[in-house]
Design a protein around this motif. Structure first.
Motif, PDB file in Angstrom:
ATOM      1  N   ARG A   1       0.800  -0.962  -0.600  1.00 43.89           N
ATOM      2  CA  ARG A   1      -0.239  -0.099   0.421  1.00 43.89           C
ATOM      3  C   ARG A   1       1.066   1.057  -0.479  1.00 43.89           C
ATOM      4  O   ARG A   1       2.045   1.036   0.233  1.00 43.89           O
ATOM      5  N   THR A   2       0.826   2.219  -0.183  1.00 43.10           N
ATOM      6  CA  THR A   2       0.864   3.391  -0.840  1.00 43.10           C
ATOM      7  C   THR A   2       1.338   3.729   0.542  1.00 43.10           C
ATOM      8  O   THR A   2       2.110   4.780   0.603  1.00 43.10           O
ATOM      9  N   GLN A   3       0.438   3.894   1.724  1.00 39.54           N
ATOM     10  CA  GLN A   3       0.454   4.618   3.385  1.00 39.54           C
ATOM     11  C   GLN A   3       1.206   3.675   4.341  1.00 39.54           C
ATOM     12  O   GLN A   3       0.487   2.871   4.153  1.00 39.54           O
ATOM     13  N   SER A   4       1.652   4.211   5.473  1.00 38.22           N
ATOM     14  CA  SER A   4       1.692   3.567   6.092  1.00 38.22           C
ATOM     15  C   SER A   4       1.011   2.533   7.055  1.00 38.22           C
ATOM     16  O   SER A   4      -0.221   3.485   6.997  1.00 38.22           O
ATOM     17  N   HIS A   5       1.379   1.507   7.021  1.00 42.00           N
ATOM     18  CA  HIS A   5      -0.065   0.710   8.030  1.00 42.00           C
ATOM     19  C   HIS A   5       0.791   0.062   9.209  1.00 42.00           C
ATOM     20  O   HIS A   5       2.285  -0.532   9.444  1.00 42.00           O
ATOM     21  N   ARG A   6       0.257  -0.486   9.825  1.00 43.89           N
ATOM     22  CA  ARG A   6       0.439  -1.135  10.860  1.00 43.89           C
ATOM     23  C   ARG A   6       0.798  -2.234  10.582  1.00 43.89           C
ATOM     24  O   ARG A   6      -0.603  -3.130  10.405  1.00 43.89           O
ATOM     25  N   ARG A   7       1.260  -3.299  10.782  1.00 45.75           N
ATOM     26  CA  ARG A   7       1.446  -5.179  10.169  1.00 45.75           C
ATOM     27  C   ARG A   7       1.436  -5.942  11.631  1.00 45.75           C
ATOM     28  O   ARG A   7       2.943  -5.260  12.118  1.00 45.75           O
ATOM     29  N   GLU A   8       1.037  -7.520  11.811  1.00 45.81           N
ATOM     30  CA  GLU A   8       0.735  -7.906  12.059  1.00 45.81           C
ATOM     31  C   GLU A   8       1.762  -9.398  11.718  1.00 45.81           C
ATOM     32  O   GLU A   8       0.968 -10.153  10.753  1.00 45.81           O
ATOM     33  N   ILE A   9       3.138  -9.537  12.665  1.00 45.82           N
ATOM     34  CA  ILE A   9       3.167 -10.955  11.624  1.00 45.82           C
ATOM     35  C   ILE A   9       3.776 -11.313  13.029  1.00 45.82           C
ATOM     36  O   ILE A   9       3.905 -11.281  14.254  1.00 45.82           O
ATOM     37  N   VAL A  10       3.715 -13.302  13.404  1.00 47.23           N
ATOM     38  CA  VAL A  10       3.263 -13.953  13.701  1.00 47.23           C
ATOM     39  C   VAL A  10       4.737 -14.879  13.884  1.00 47.23           C
ATOM     40  O   VAL A  10       5.097 -15.645  12.759  1.00 47.23           O
ATOM     41  N   LEU A  11       5.395 -15.641  14.872  1.00 47.88           N
ATOM     42  CA  LEU A  11       6.956 -16.040  14.491  1.00 47.88           C
ATOM     43  C   LEU A  11       6.287 -17.311  15.099  1.00 47.88           C
ATOM     44  O   LEU A  11       5.853 -16.954  16.589  1.00 47.88           O
ATOM     45  N   THR A  12       6.178 -18.784  14.306  1.00 47.27           N
ATOM     46  CA  THR A  12       5.933 -19.878  15.741  1.00 47.27           C
ATOM     47  C   THR A  12       7.414 -20.770  15.230  1.00 47.27           C
ATOM     48  O   THR A  12       7.968 -20.820  14.027  1.00 47.27           O
ATOM     49  N   LEU A  13       7.968 -21.046  16.204  1.00 48.77           N
ATOM     50  CA  LEU A  13       8.853 -21.591  16.092  1.00 48.77           C
ATOM     51  C   LEU A  13       8.738 -23.122  16.380  1.00 48.77           C
ATOM     52  O   LEU A  13       8.416 -23.679  17.461  1.00 48.77           O
ATOM     53  N   LEU A  14       9.100 -23.929  15.505  1.00 46.55           N
ATOM     54  CA  LEU A  14       9.016 -25.678  15.714  1.00 46.55           C
ATOM     55  C   LEU A  14      10.085 -25.849  16.202  1.00 46.55           C
ATOM     56  O   LEU A  14      10.576 -25.971  15.190  1.00 46.55           O
ATOM     57  N   GLY A  15      10.296 -26.701  17.373  1.00 42.95           N
ATOM     58  CA  GLY A  15      11.702 -28.494  17.076  1.00 42.95           C
ATOM     59  C   GLY A  15      11.369 -29.113  17.439  1.00 42.95           C
ATOM     60  O   GLY A  15      10.407 -29.751  17.997  1.00 42.95           O
TER      61      GLY A  15
END
Length: 137
Positions: A123-137
């Protein structure tokens, strides 16, 4: 064993933001020693990519390609509720993807020498984005 984290990233508008450091820090602090880091962005108008981290012109050239493949304001688009960049952003996200898997061991991501993890804002405008990090071991 698994661990899960959520990161919030504020973008500056269209372009790439390197998130390798944030992901690497969480992997380093995790109790999981060896496994896969699954990285997922919870949006339909941005994406994730592993690409060259030494020369910023690579990311500028990738943006040029994305503009060719999914141009803003194409008159053939029907979905434009949020502006000329709306449908283009969805298409770019589909082309580049919303998740990545990266192996890790001994608290370190096993990326190649010139690889970095990037959040691409479409998108051309700033946004707040959420990322999910899952560590599998």
């Amino acid at each position: 064993m698994a661990e899960q984290y959520r990161l919030s990233i504020t973008t500056r508008g269209r372009g790439s933001t390197e998130i390798t450091g944030e992901i690497a820090a969480l992997v380093a602090s995790a109790a999981v020693d060896v496994g896969i880091a699954h990285i997922f962005v919870r949006h339909t108008s941005c994406s994730l990519a592993i690409t060259e981290n030494a020369d910023p012109t690579v990311r500028r050239d990738l943006e040029t390609l994305l503009q060719r493949w999914a141009p803003d304001g194409d008159p053939a688009y029907r979905h434009d509720l949020e502006g000329d960049d709306d449908m283009a952003a969805h298409a770019r996200s589909l082309l580049t993807g919303v998740s990545l898997s990266v192996p890790f061991a001994d608290g370190r991501l096993l990326l190649g020498t010139w690889q970095g993890i990037y959040l691409f804002e479409h998108r051309t405008q700033s946004h707040r984005r959420e990322i999910v990090l899952t560590l599998l071991g």
